[in-house]
Design an enzyme around this catalytic site. Structure first.
Site, mmCIF file in Angstrom:
data_model
loop_
_atom_site.group_PDB
_atom_site.id
_atom_site.type_symbol
_atom_site.label_atom_id
_atom_site.label_comp_id
_atom_site.label_asym_id
_atom_site.label_seq_id
_atom_site.Cartn_x
_atom_site.Cartn_y
_atom_site.Cartn_z
ATOM 1 N N LYS A 191 0.863 -1.183 0.000
ATOM 2 C CA LYS A 191 0.000 0.000 0.000
ATOM 3 C C LYS A 191 0.900 1.234 0.000
ATOM 4 C CE LYS A 191 -3.714 2.279 2.590
ATOM 5 N NZ LYS A 191 -4.594 2.201 3.794
ATOM 6 N N LYS A 244 -2.020 -1.543 -3.846
ATOM 7 C CA LYS A 244 -2.889 -0.357 -3.831
ATOM 8 C C LYS A 244 -2.018 0.893 -3.908
ATOM 9 C CE LYS A 244 -6.248 2.073 -0.894
ATOM 10 N NZ LYS A 244 -6.880 2.142 0.437
#
Length: 321
Positions: A191, A244
């Site tokens: 992330k 992400k």
């Protein structure tokens, strides 16, 4: 002479040799549940996306079911926030309550519960703080308590998005010791500290009140580190790993999918969604064509699970086609 165009001559021929196909089964739809009554508030920076209270969420759940979407990702927005994010692990909290309601009304829907403190803390950071420092080890216990509470409420998958070191092992141990050995963990493994999250922070009311998240989310410049993060999460017990954002990190998705046989998810995040929506509303692009091209590129890169705010629209477009 090699003539590559031979296999492009008709729609049926192109379909016959198509390498990558997006289906409804690939899609996960994120939803925002706000504590309160009779709430349906549009997210200004995300056209078509709303915050719902539990009583109003039925209409959105119906849209999900009717579209044939099989999985949703739930974010809760409590009315009370404190320094420790205590509502995150309240067994009667906003997220726990909506999970129970969803499982009653649509038991076949896979409910993925986001695990992070940012929506629940008064300061908006993903962990416990001391001054302006986000503490790693002190954050693991509330994350584990939140995970167990959400599993108890009926969540099918636990999805830690906090990016604290060691949290997957800590959460796995807590789930196992509380009778949830069969509850999978979808780890937000790679992330990145991205500029594409701004509309989400409007939707989840989770913007940090000071500083930023660069000390715990990944540097966007680092690709090899993303693979190491995924390796660590798998070693700690993750069942699914995630990259992400998606579109600016297709190379990372490809690298991760090449190194592991574990399921790979990608989050087509709020900023990516909002840019497409804004351009479409201005008539600058063909929304359907661009969305499906984006989703196809994410799957082509190696993601078998695509979390996207376009999910309902994409499901209907797939039916039409």
């Amino acid at each position: 002479m090699v003539r590559m165009r031979r296999l492009r001559a008709s729609s049926n021929l192109r379909s016959l040799v198509r390498e990558t196909v997006v289906t409804k089964d690939d899609l996960v739809y994120p939803v925002f549940i706000k504590e309160g009554k009779d709430i349906k508030e549009p997210v200004a920076s995300m056209p078509g996306i709303y915050q719902y209270s539990a009583g109003r969420f039925d209409e959105e759940l119906d849209r999900v079911v009717n579209a044939g979407i099989k999985a949703i990702l739930v974010f809760g927005i409590p009315s009370h926030k404190d320094e420790f994010g205590s509502e995150a692990y309240n067994d009667n909290g906003v997220t726990q309550n909506i999970i129970r309601e969803i499982k009653k009304k649509a038991p076949d829907i896979i409910v993925i519960a986001d695990v992070c403190l940012c929506e629940y803390t008064s300061h908006g950071h993903c962990g416990i703080i001391c001054g302006h420092e986000i503490l790693n080890d002190e954050t693991l216990e509330p994350l584990a308590k939140m995970s167990v509470s959400l599993a108890k409420a009926g969540a099918d998958i636990i999805a830690p998005s906090d990016m604290m070191d060691g949290r997957i092992a800590y959460i796995r141990k807590a789930l196992d010791s509380n009778g949830y050995k069969n509850t999978p963990i979808m780890a937000y493994s790679a992330k990145f500290a991205s500029g594409y999250y701004s509309p989400f922070r409007d939707a989840a009311q989770s913007a940090p009140s000071f500083g930023d998240r660069k000390t715990y989310q990944m540097d966007p410049a680092n690709g090899r580190e993303a693979v190491r993060e995924c390796e660590n999460d798998i070693a700690e017990g993750a069942d699914i790993i995630m990259v992400k954002p998606a579109l600016a990190y297709l190379d990372v998705i490809k690298e991760v999918s090449n190194f592991t046989n574990y399921p790979v998810a990608a989050y087509n995040v709020s900023g990516e969604y909002s840019m497409v929506k804004a351009a479409a509303l201005n008539g600058w692009i063909d929304e359907k064509r661009v969305v499906m091209e984006n989703l196809t590129s994410i799957k082509r890169a190696g993601a078998g699970i695509i979390i996207t705010y376009h999910a309902i629209d994409a499901a209907h477009w797939l039916e039409e086609d």
